[in-house]
Structure formats: structure tokens, C-alpha cells
Design a protein around this motif. Structure first.
Motif, mmCIF file in Angstrom:
data_model
loop_
_atom_site.group_PDB
_atom_site.id
_atom_site.type_symbol
_atom_site.label_atom_id
_atom_site.label_comp_id
_atom_site.label_asym_id
_atom_site.label_seq_id
_atom_site.Cartn_x
_atom_site.Cartn_y
_atom_site.Cartn_z
ATOM 1 N N CYS A 13 0.831 -1.206 0.000
ATOM 2 C CA CYS A 13 0.000 0.000 0.000
ATOM 3 C C CYS A 13 0.863 1.252 0.000
ATOM 4 C CB CYS A 13 -0.921 0.006 1.218
ATOM 5 S SG CYS A 13 -2.134 -1.334 1.292
ATOM 6 N N ALA A 49 -15.348 -0.859 -11.421
ATOM 7 C CA ALA A 49 -15.217 -1.959 -10.461
ATOM 8 C C ALA A 49 -14.953 -3.292 -11.137
ATOM 9 C CB ALA A 49 -16.470 -2.052 -9.599
ATOM 10 N N PHE A 143 -4.698 -3.509 -4.389
ATOM 11 C CA PHE A 143 -5.896 -3.036 -3.696
ATOM 12 C C PHE A 143 -5.873 -1.523 -3.526
ATOM 13 C CE2 PHE A 143 -8.033 -1.758 0.222
ATOM 14 C CZ PHE A 143 -9.318 -2.184 -0.047
ATOM 15 N N THR A 144 -4.707 -0.965 -3.220
ATOM 16 C CA THR A 144 -4.600 0.489 -3.050
ATOM 17 C C THR A 144 -5.024 1.213 -4.315
ATOM 18 O OG1 THR A 144 -2.806 0.245 -1.451
ATOM 19 C CG2 THR A 144 -2.997 2.375 -2.544
ATOM 20 N N TRP A 146 -6.887 -0.075 -6.789
ATOM 21 C CA TRP A 146 -8.302 -0.360 -7.059
ATOM 22 C C TRP A 146 -9.202 0.569 -6.255
ATOM 23 C CZ3 TRP A 146 -12.492 -1.775 -4.124
ATOM 24 C CH2 TRP A 146 -13.623 -2.244 -4.813
ATOM 25 N N PHE A 147 -8.927 0.709 -4.972
ATOM 26 C CA PHE A 147 -9.758 1.541 -4.105
ATOM 27 C C PHE A 147 -9.705 3.004 -4.563
ATOM 28 C CE2 PHE A 147 -10.468 4.154 -0.297
ATOM 29 C CZ PHE A 147 -11.706 3.667 0.103
ATOM 30 N N ALA A 148 -8.512 3.496 -4.867
ATOM 31 C CA ALA A 148 -8.374 4.879 -5.318
ATOM 32 C C ALA A 148 -9.091 5.100 -6.644
ATOM 33 C CB ALA A 148 -6.898 5.246 -5.446
ATOM 34 N N GLN A 150 -11.823 3.526 -7.709
ATOM 35 C CA GLN A 150 -13.267 3.593 -7.474
ATOM 36 C C GLN A 150 -13.661 4.963 -6.919
ATOM 37 O OE1 GLN A 150 -14.527 0.889 -8.861
ATOM 38 N NE2 GLN A 150 -12.394 0.225 -8.888
ATOM 39 N N VAL A 151 -12.892 5.453 -5.945
ATOM 40 C CA VAL A 151 -13.208 6.741 -5.321
ATOM 41 C C VAL A 151 -13.055 7.878 -6.326
ATOM 42 C CG1 VAL A 151 -12.513 8.386 -3.536
ATOM 43 C CG2 VAL A 151 -12.600 5.941 -3.011
#
Length: 235
Positions: A13, A49, A143-144, A146-148, A150-151
């Protein structure tokens, strides 16, 4: 999750975080472009997503906005994503021993940015003792991002109309890939890839439909994978 696994996850991360400087505006640009192309907000967010392929998503919405047909759009996005085959071939050496659920998860999270960070971790020597937990590092990096993504997509969809045109978020696309190049040039495979891709761009510059760029991507990734495997065998 054990403490060593958690440390690897958090390290992934942390090392991925600097690349968000380009990825976040990139995601916002995709969200804004999707709305401009007439794509419903829910579908644009779902694409982020499920598809999770920034450059391909942006190309698709831009071609749809220009009135391109399904076949040219699918062909262009497919060619653009061919580089992921070589990413996968490179990473298979390191993750082939993992259970299928891990391989499927990491394949889904494998992007330009995640590859650039994870491959450097894998090219370092494995731990001298204890289990090899570097897949948790890969997971943390992927994951870091992917999450960023989406946001930032959601931010572009919700607040895109309020973002001043003077911000010119288009800068995010080249900025993202410049950051990746800086990371990958630290190692010999990255240097080989850059030389091969640069030579191919010049050699095939006259080809129509920007096919020279596609060939340059393939040449660069092929050279990088070949060099990495030679170095691995030499150890």
C-alpha cells in the motif's frame, strides 16, 4: 492475516501510494468523460469496479462519444490491453505456486501501476527464512490502486460538472505513465523495455492507425520479460 503478511500488505500500500498522484486525476477524467459520452453514472462506476482498466475505459468512452461502432471500439481496447498478457507472463514466474483463488485475485488487480511496484519487489531476493509472503505485497499494491480508482471515478461522476475546465485533467494520463517509467528504469528489465519500445516507436512511426504504438508496447514488454527471465536463470 499474520503479522508478517500484514507488514507485506501495508508495504505494498505504501509503495503504491505515490503513483496515485497520477491515477486519481485519471479516474476523475474517466468519470467526467463517461458522463459526457452519455453513459449512465451507475454503469460507469460498475465498469470501474469490474473492468478496472483505466486506459481502456477512457478510450472506450471517448470512442463512444465520437460515434465509433462496437467493433472498432472493441478492437482498439483489446489491442491496448495486449500488454497485460506480457505482464501476466512476467508475474507467472513468481505467483504460479499460489492457490487458484490467489492467482485469480492478483490477476484481477494486475494493472500497469501494480505491476511496476510488485515486479520490483519480486525481483529482489526472496526472504532467507520463513514463508514467502510477497503476494501480500502485490495484493496491497493492487488493492490500493483499485480503491483509489473507485473513489476517483465516483468523484468525477458526482462533481465533474463543478470542476473548472482550467484544471485540464488530461495531464494525468502522461503523468501516470511517466511515474511508472521512473520506477521501472531502476532495473535492467525496465531499461531493456524502454530501449526496445523507444526504438520500435521510431521504426514503426509511419504505420497507420497508430499501430506503431501498439507494436512498441509489445516490443518493450517482450524485451523486459526476456531480460527478467535471463536474470532469474542467472541467479
Amino acid at each position: 492475516m499474520s503479522r508478517p503478511a500484514l507488514r507485506e500488505f501495508l508495504a505494498g500500500c505504501r509503495d503504491e501510494a505515490p503513483l496515485l498522484l497520477g491515477a486519481v486525476p485519471f479516474g476523475m477524467l474517466y468519470g467526467i468523460s463517461a458522463l459526457a459520452a452519455g453513459i449512465p453514472a451507475w454503469l460507469a462506476q460498475l465498469a470501474s469496479a469490474v473492468v478496472f482498466a483505466g486506459a481502456a475505459q477512457l478510450v472506450i468512452v471517448q470512442m463512444l462519444a465520437a460515434g465509433a461502432g462496437m467493433l472498432p471500439t472493441a478492437l482498439t481496447s483489446g489491442l491496448l490491453n495486449l500488454r497485460h498478457l506480457l505482464y501476466s507472463a512476467s508475474m507467472a514466474t513468481y505467483v504460479g505456486h499460489l492457490p487458484r483463488r490467489w492467482r485469480m485475485l492478483l490477476a484481477y488487480l494486475l494493472t500497469d501501476e501494480a505491476y511496476a511496484v510488485a515486479v520490483l519487489r519480486y525481483q529482489a531476493r526472496p526472504p532467507a527464512e520463513g514463508p514467502d509472503l510477497r503476494h501480500w505485497y502485490f495484493f496491497g499494491a493492487g488493492f490500493t490502486l483499485w480503491f483509489a480508482w473507485q473513489v476517483s471515478t465516483a468523484f468525477g461522476l458526482v462533481f465533474g460538472a463543478a470542476i473548472p475546465p482550467a484544471w485540464e485533467l488530461d495531464f494525468a494520463v502522461p503523468l501516470t505513465f511517466i511515474a511508472l517509467l521512473t520506477l521501472l528504469l531502476r532495473e535492467r528489465p525496465g531499461q531493456a523495455a524502454a530501449l526496445a519500445a523507444g526504438g520500435a516507436v521510431l521504426l514503426f512511426a509511419a504505420l497507420p492507425f497508430k499501430l506503431g504504438l501498439v507494436l512498441a508496447i509489445l516490443a518493450g514488454l517482450g524485451a523486459g520479460v526476456w531480460t527478467a527471465r535471463r536474470l532469474e536463470r542467472a541467479r
